[in-house]
Design an enzyme around this catalytic site. Structure first.
Site, mmCIF file in Angstrom:
data_model
loop_
_atom_site.group_PDB
_atom_site.id
_atom_site.type_symbol
_atom_site.label_atom_id
_atom_site.label_comp_id
_atom_site.label_asym_id
_atom_site.label_seq_id
_atom_site.Cartn_x
_atom_site.Cartn_y
_atom_site.Cartn_z
ATOM 1 N N GLY A 15 0.839 -1.205 0.000
ATOM 2 C CA GLY A 15 0.000 0.000 0.000
ATOM 3 C C GLY A 15 0.861 1.235 0.000
ATOM 4 O O GLY A 15 2.089 1.159 -0.039
ATOM 5 N N GLY A 17 1.114 4.956 2.176
ATOM 6 C CA GLY A 17 0.559 5.742 3.292
ATOM 7 C C GLY A 17 1.070 7.168 3.157
ATOM 8 O O GLY A 17 1.663 7.534 2.153
ATOM 9 N N SER A 18 0.855 7.949 4.207
ATOM 10 C CA SER A 18 1.385 9.324 4.157
ATOM 11 C C SER A 18 2.908 9.193 4.160
ATOM 12 O O SER A 18 3.456 8.330 4.807
ATOM 13 C CB SER A 18 0.942 10.077 5.400
ATOM 14 N N GLY A 20 5.018 7.741 2.376
ATOM 15 C CA GLY A 20 5.778 6.715 1.659
ATOM 16 C C GLY A 20 5.025 5.411 1.445
ATOM 17 O O GLY A 20 3.854 5.278 1.785
ATOM 18 N N LYS A 37 6.789 1.062 6.663
ATOM 19 C CA LYS A 37 6.576 2.269 5.874
ATOM 20 C C LYS A 37 7.963 2.786 5.485
ATOM 21 O O LYS A 37 8.784 3.066 6.353
ATOM 22 C CB LYS A 37 5.803 3.321 6.665
ATOM 23 N N ASP A 147 -7.236 12.670 9.797
ATOM 24 C CA ASP A 147 -7.299 12.183 8.411
ATOM 25 C C ASP A 147 -8.007 10.829 8.373
ATOM 26 O O ASP A 147 -7.547 9.886 7.748
ATOM 27 C CB ASP A 147 -5.892 12.073 7.818
HETATM 28 C C1 LIG Z 1 -3.846 -4.167 -1.236
HETATM 29 N N1 LIG Z 1 -3.239 -3.837 0.016
HETATM 30 C C2 LIG Z 1 -3.588 -4.476 1.123
HETATM 31 O O1 LIG Z 1 -4.423 -5.368 1.141
HETATM 32 C C3 LIG Z 1 -2.894 -4.070 2.377
HETATM 33 C C4 LIG Z 1 -2.375 -4.955 3.343
HETATM 34 C C5 LIG Z 1 -2.440 -6.454 3.332
HETATM 35 N N2 LIG Z 1 -1.822 -4.234 4.348
HETATM 36 C C6 LIG Z 1 -1.952 -2.893 4.062
HETATM 37 C C7 LIG Z 1 -1.510 -1.783 4.869
HETATM 38 C C8 LIG Z 1 -0.936 -1.810 6.157
HETATM 39 C C9 LIG Z 1 -0.569 -2.924 6.992
HETATM 40 O O2 LIG Z 1 -0.690 -4.125 6.706
HETATM 41 N N3 LIG Z 1 -0.062 -2.458 8.152
HETATM 42 C C10 LIG Z 1 -0.058 -1.083 8.147
HETATM 43 C C11 LIG Z 1 0.377 -0.163 9.145
HETATM 44 C C12 LIG Z 1 0.277 1.208 8.877
HETATM 45 C C13 LIG Z 1 -0.242 1.634 7.649
HETATM 46 CL CL1 LIG Z 1 -0.349 3.351 7.361
HETATM 47 C C14 LIG Z 1 -0.681 0.736 6.668
HETATM 48 C C15 LIG Z 1 -0.583 -0.647 6.939
HETATM 49 C C16 LIG Z 1 -2.630 -2.762 2.828
HETATM 50 C C17 LIG Z 1 -2.986 -1.452 2.169
#
Ligand SMILES: CNC(=O)c1c(C)[nH]c(/C=C2\C(=O)Nc3ccc(Cl)cc32)c1C
Length: 285
Positions: A15, A17-18, A20, A37, A147
């Protein structure tokens, strides 16, 4: 290899995030899967770096089952990279949940929405009022998320809510003047912010109301072609149509969170006086 790659095995990007990218990583010492991140701070201004340090300091302080857990940070000065190691949320973010429901033409079940809402309220209560976990410092310091949006709310493998990405949070020490800023996703910007007053905890409650509305309707409460038209709609408080299959109880909760007058909006603590929220909280804990 750098200190980072000698301790962590980088896996796929999951993904953004803010500040990065978010990458899935495996900790070499124990095989634990974490989210990292990755921030390239080479091009950052001094102000952005200060904001980044503030975000990390806020994250370190928040320990709660419904807020993404911060583990550690690694600074690679040679490559101007900062790595923030956090909890991995296998279920991704709520914006992908909403998108999937729309594609399948299926609404979320009401009892799922109540559980997601209660967990988000528990996370916000921790930010605003520090009920558990955070030592009560002398000046009560409220943390505003600022946010809240579906892209910033994640799910773990048990579909528990994990509030993430405090990229724009601010600590608000008691008595200090409210944070004066114009940030926040345009969709969820509150009337008081549009009227150039300041952002405070009630603006997070407004955003939570918008997010819950979107979980039900699979559309944001206010939509318009231009920012100006959006602002007018938001100030009117007149939302798009709310799906009939949800209970009047859920609808009135959302309307209370989205009262255009912030002083008429309940605080997160007020919501925990409601029997329905208490029952949901008991079923979660
Ligand atoms: C398609 N992406 C996903 O399914 C996804 C997965 C499996 N994990 C994430 C994002 C995070 C994740 O898994 N842990 C996180 C901790 C902080 C932040 Cl800002 C984001 C995350 C995402 C966006």
């Amino acid at each position: 290899s750098t200190e980072f790659t000698s301790h962590f095995e980088p896996l796929e990007v999951c993904g953004s995030g803010s500040f990065g990218l978010i990458r899935k990583v495996r900790r070499i010492s124990d095989g634990q899967i974490l989210a990292c991140k990755e921030i390239d701070y080479r091009k950052m201004s001094e102000k952005e770096k200060r904001q980044l340090v503030a975000e990390v300091n806020i994250l370190r302080e928040l320990k709660h089952p419904n807020i993404v857990r911060y583990y550690e940070r690694i600074i690679d000065r040679k490559n101007c990279m900062l790595y923030i190691l956090m909890e991995y949320c296998d279920g991704g973010d709520l914006s992908s949940v909403i998108r999937k429901c729309k594609q399948e033409g299926k609404y979320l079940q009401e009892d799922v929405i109540w559980i997601l809402l209660t967990q988000m309220l528990m996370a916000l209560r921790e930010c605003h009022h520090g009920k558990s976990g955070r030592e009560e410092s002398k000046s009560s310091v409220a943390i505003l998320h600022r946010d809240l949006k579906p892209d910033n709310v994640f799910l773990d493998d048990q579909r528990n809510v994990k509030l993430g990405d405090f990229g724009l949070s601010r600590t608000l020490s008691a008595g200090a003047d409210m944070a004066r800023t114009f940030v926040g996703t345009p969709f969820y910007m509150s009337p008081e912010l549009i009227n150039e007053s300041s952002y405070d905890m009630k603006s997070d409650v407004w955003a939570l109301g918008c997010l819950t509305f979107e979980l039900c309707a699979l559309e944001p409460p206010f939509q318009a072609k231009t920012q100006h038209a959006l602002a007018t709609k938001i100030k009117s408080g007149k939302t798009g149509s709310f799906p009939k299959q949800y209970s009047p109880q859920l609808h009135s909760m959302i309307k209370a969170m989205m009262h255009t007058n912030p002083s008429k909006r309940p605080t997160t603590l007020d919501f925990f006086k409601l029997e329905k929220i208490q029952r949901c909280q008991d079923s979660i804990e």
